[in-house]
Motif scaffolding. Structure first.
Motif, PDB file in Angstrom:
ATOM      1  N   GLY A 343       0.752  -1.238   0.000  1.00 16.28           N
ATOM      2  CA  GLY A 343       0.000   0.000   0.000  1.00 16.28           C
ATOM      3  C   GLY A 343       0.783   1.289   0.000  1.00 16.28           C
ATOM      4  O   GLY A 343       0.240   2.341   0.343  1.00 16.28           O
ATOM      5  N   PHE A 344       2.056   1.253  -0.429  1.00 15.66           N
ATOM      6  CA  PHE A 344       2.861   2.467  -0.476  1.00 15.66           C
ATOM      7  C   PHE A 344       3.211   2.823  -1.921  1.00 15.66           C
ATOM      8  O   PHE A 344       3.238   1.962  -2.809  1.00 15.66           O
ATOM      9  CB  PHE A 344       4.149   2.295   0.329  1.00 15.66           C
ATOM     10  N   VAL A 345       3.505   4.103  -2.120  1.00 19.09           N
ATOM     11  CA  VAL A 345       3.986   4.585  -3.409  1.00 19.09           C
ATOM     12  C   VAL A 345       5.356   5.224  -3.201  1.00 19.09           C
ATOM     13  O   VAL A 345       5.521   6.097  -2.341  1.00 19.09           O
ATOM     14  CB  VAL A 345       3.016   5.616  -4.028  1.00 19.09           C
ATOM     15  N   PHE A 346       6.339   4.766  -3.983  1.00 18.87           N
ATOM     16  CA  PHE A 346       7.687   5.327  -3.953  1.00 18.87           C
ATOM     17  C   PHE A 346       7.930   6.011  -5.295  1.00 18.87           C
ATOM     18  O   PHE A 346       7.625   5.445  -6.349  1.00 18.87           O
ATOM     19  CB  PHE A 346       8.724   4.234  -3.733  1.00 18.87           C
ATOM     20  N   VAL A 347       8.489   7.222  -5.249  1.00 21.00           N
ATOM     21  CA  VAL A 347       8.672   8.030  -6.459  1.00 21.00           C
ATOM     22  C   VAL A 347      10.127   8.489  -6.531  1.00 21.00           C
ATOM     23  O   VAL A 347      10.656   9.044  -5.553  1.00 21.00           O
ATOM     24  CB  VAL A 347       7.744   9.260  -6.471  1.00 21.00           C
TER      25      VAL A 347
END
Length: 750
Positions: A343-347
């Motif tokens: 459930g995480f977003v890494f950019v």
């Protein structure tokens, strides 16, 4: 950042000018002009954005969409295939596992290459030479790569060795011991290379998931990226000595994204084996669970980021990395974003790997399992999570019966739950999200120009409890039918039914007549789709079970050559691909550690704990727009329908509602999305409001496609699966169309 109708208006005008300057249905010859205007790759373009320049279908007319034509799949099998379209030809998978070329406007069959069981389940690749004289389809088939002439449908026999490349070679294992390596995904084409991941299985001693690139003309292996590093390579010291000799996995089984202009491939690498107990792989385990940027021409690592250290939760990086341009602090930055199962977003900056938003290493509980050393910290991004991370008494499914609710309240008293709680043999762990939670393959897409990523996600917990691996039992014989029935009743009946007629899973009636023992064994041991692998079943039991299902374990898989057969109606041009090695050339899978390496005193396993897709309260499945310009969730909507708990209340979504689903994002601000229950939506990309929706006559389990032909746009959806027992069966409704590929568009005005 531009977020208004004028942006879309000017883009439409510009595209119209560009399209007017080329011949309709023909390619322009440059990568940049082709990007997002064709659908000749799985995911649309090599960037896997699922983004399409579609000036003709707009927010104002999308509600007029209808079925224009459909192509029946021709049998009762499930096909997870995502069509690709080249000029006026669409390529699909259908009757008798046939690769079929059909006309993209009418569905007329052009050629059929039949009898390809074992072909890549979710899609194929298309490549053509600069002079367009060589056009070929590339795919994997039963652990080989093969090529077919895209115009004639016949195998290309000078590809590789007599028409195939053996994928079992070059994996730090005896090739004959490799029972499964090909991925269900097609890989990706960059220039004259096919960059390919793998699916080696998730048992102890599975092969490693090294990424490889092959020449599309010759089949020559051009480069290999070792996901489990060899001595002297970067990351080798993050594993025990010589771990590459026995640790497996760390593979890309999903979608590889390529920045074609820069020549950078982005690899979303999965978990190492064994997923839930890592005493034989102490360390952080690079490059498992990492986003790795490599030179697409050479395979050389450019940068990497590990999203989970020493994974014990099966938190593969499974969705496609999304390539977008974001407005960060007033500057345009070309970025790559990855959404995760948990459930995480890494950019990150696409070129340098620098994170665009803060990431903090936070401490988490220590494993109490013997020999295990869980990593003390895990990276947590400052961006908001898109899933919940705990199962509590307060968020249990409110639609449970009183007795079921009481059972779960008691289980929660003794279980442990929460993010990064290590699995144990002393108590049950309720991991939220679990192995199929969060964002999975096919569940990410993007507007690459506006910095918006779209995510399909599901709130799906897993329940784990480790148990010690015991020595295999040998007393079972092939004729001990009673024991086989016991095995079936304990491990198979819940999905395949008491009479083997199917339910949540497909019918197994006489399945032994339709497949070889090697295919059956691979499926049972390694799992397939939502089916977990039964890693503890000994060989004698497997053979007896196969006989029980009508099979002959001694029937060898001697593949037919490129001869024509008449078992399928239509323009059959060839059958069976090219001859590949038979089962007689296969050895036993690796079953023990090499003599010269340290190993734990015992090994532990668990199943995937997938019995409770609706364990917590709704919404269970959602689609959301993630604004990566400022790191916020712009909008979120429930998707899918469920007949088990809420009888079709679409405000709740559906348990397991986005597994095997997908999206298409258009330049006119429309988000097409599929979901459980045969649902197809068109959302407004700005606010998530529904502009159009429909229900298919059969379930879809594939990525939608979109294409333009003669100035008209079409949306293609594979609707070849049966509805699950917890979905409404729309195949029985009045006017239902046959299983197949359904093509939508705006009808011509009369």
């Amino acid at each position: 950042m531009i977020k208004n109708k004028w942006f879309y208006f000017f883009r439409i005008v510009l595209l119209t000018i560009v399209m007017a300057s080329i011949t309709i249905g023909c390619e322009t010859g440059t990568k940049k002009s082709l990007e997002h205007t064709t659908w000749s790759h799985y995911g649309g373009s090599p960037d896997q954005s699922k983004f399409f320049e579609s000036p003709g279908i707009t927010k104002s007319n999308v509600s007029e969409m209808e079925i224009l034509w459909s192509y029946p799949s021709g049998d009762d099998r499930f096909y997870f295939f995502s069509p690709i379209i080249v000029d006026s030809t669409m390529y699909v998978l259908g009757k008798n596992s046939s690769l079929i070329a059909i006309h993209a406007r009418t569905g007329e069959e052009l050629w059929i290459h039949t009898d390809l069981p074992g072909i890549t389940r979710r899609g194929i690749n298309y490549w053509e030479s600069e002079d367009k004289k060589d056009k070929r389809l590339l795919f994997t088939l039963n652990n080989s790569i093969q090529a077919i002439n895209a115009e004639t449908g016949k195998s290309i026999l000078d590809f590789g060795t007599e028409g195939y490349v053996d994928l079992r070679e070059g994996l730090d294992r005896d090739p004959t011991s490799v029972t499964r390596i090909q991925s269900m995904m097609p890989g990706v084409i960059y220039d004259d290379l096919l960059i390919l991941g793998s699916a080696p299985g998730e048992a102890y001693f599975s092969p490693p998931g090294h990424i490889r690139a092959y020449n599309v003309v010759t089949g020559t292996l051009e480069w290999t990226f070792h996901t489990i590093p060899h001595p002297g390579e970067f990351g080798y010291d993050t594993w025990p000595k010589d771990a590459y000799k026995y640790v497996g996995g760390a593979n890309v089984w999903s979608e590889i994204s390529v920045d074609s202009e820069r020549g950078i491939a982005y690899l979303p690498i999965g978990s190492p084996t064994y997923d839930y107990y890592g005493a034989d792989r102490l360390g952080s385990n690079l490059f498992a669970n990492s986003l790795v940027a490599v030179d697409a021409r050479t395979g050389e690592r450019i940068w990497h980021y590990q999203t989970v250290h020493h994974d014990l939760w099966d938190y593969d990086l499974s969705p496609a990395p999304q390539l977008l341009t974001v407005d960060k602090d007033g500057k345009k930055v070309d970025a790559v974003a990855i959404a995760t199962k948990h459930g995480f977003v890494f950019v990150f900056d696409r070129v340098t790997g620098e994170s665009l938003f803060p990431i903090e290493e936070k401490p988490f509980p220590k494993s109490q399992m013997p020999g295990e050393e869980s990593w003390p910290t895990q990276p947590i991004t400052s961006l908001p999570s898109f899933t919940r991370h705990e199962v509590t008494k307060e968020n249990l499914n409110p639609f449970f019966s009183d007795s079921l609710r009481q059972d779960w309240l008691q289980r929660l008293d003794s279980a442990k739950t929460g993010l990064y709680v290590p699995p144990s043999d002393k108590y049950e762990t309720l991991i939220m999200p679990g192995a199929l939670g969060g964002a999975n393959y096919g569940n990410t897409a993007a507007d690459p120009y506006n910095g918006i990523m779209y995510i399909q996600t599901q709130e799906y917990a897993s329940t784990y409890r480790l148990s010690k691996v015991e020595p295999p039992k040998t007393e079972l014989t092939a004729n001990d039918v009673g024991r086989v029935k016991s095995l079936y009743n304990s491990s198979c009946i819940s999905c395949h039914g008491p009479n083997m007629e199917g339910g949540a899973g497909p019918s197994l009636k006489n399945i032994g007549h339709h497949m070889f023992y090697s295919e059956f064994r691979n499926t049972v041991v390694n799992g397939k789709g939502v089916m977990p692998g039964l890693v503890h079943v000994d060989e004698a039991s497997l053979k007896a079970l196969f006989q029980f299902l009508g099979g002959d374990p001694e029937r060898r898989n001697f593949r037919r050559g490129n001869q024509e057969v008449a078992t399928v109606d239509g323009p059959v041009v060839a059958s069976g691909g090219v001859a590949i090695p038979s089962d007689a050339q296969r050895g036993a899978p690796m079953e023990k550690y090499p003599e010269d390496v340290e190993r734990p005193k015992a090994r532990y396993t668990t199943d995937y704990g997938l019995d409770w897709p609706g364990l917590i309260d709704p919404p269970w499945s959602s689609i959301l727009a993630y604004d990566l310009n400022n790191g916020s969730i712009k909008w979120r909507r429930p998707i899918g329908v469920d007949s088990l708990y809420v009888q079709g209340d679409e405000s709740k979504g559906a348990p397991n509602g986005t597994q095997r689903k997908g999206m298409v994002i258009t330049s006119t601000g429309i988000v097409f999305a599929t979901a459980k229950g045969g649902r197809v939506y068109a959302f407004d990309s700005e606010d998530g409001s529904i502009l159009w929706e429909t229900t298919l006559s059969n379930e879809t389990n594939a990525q939608p496609s979109m294409f333009t032909l003669n100035g008209k746009e079409y949306l293609v959806i594979n609707a070849t699966s049966n509805f699950r027992s917890d979905s409404y069966d729309h195949s029985k409704k009045p006017g239902a169309i046959a299983k197949g590929y359904v093509v939508y568009g705006i009808p011509d005005k009369k």
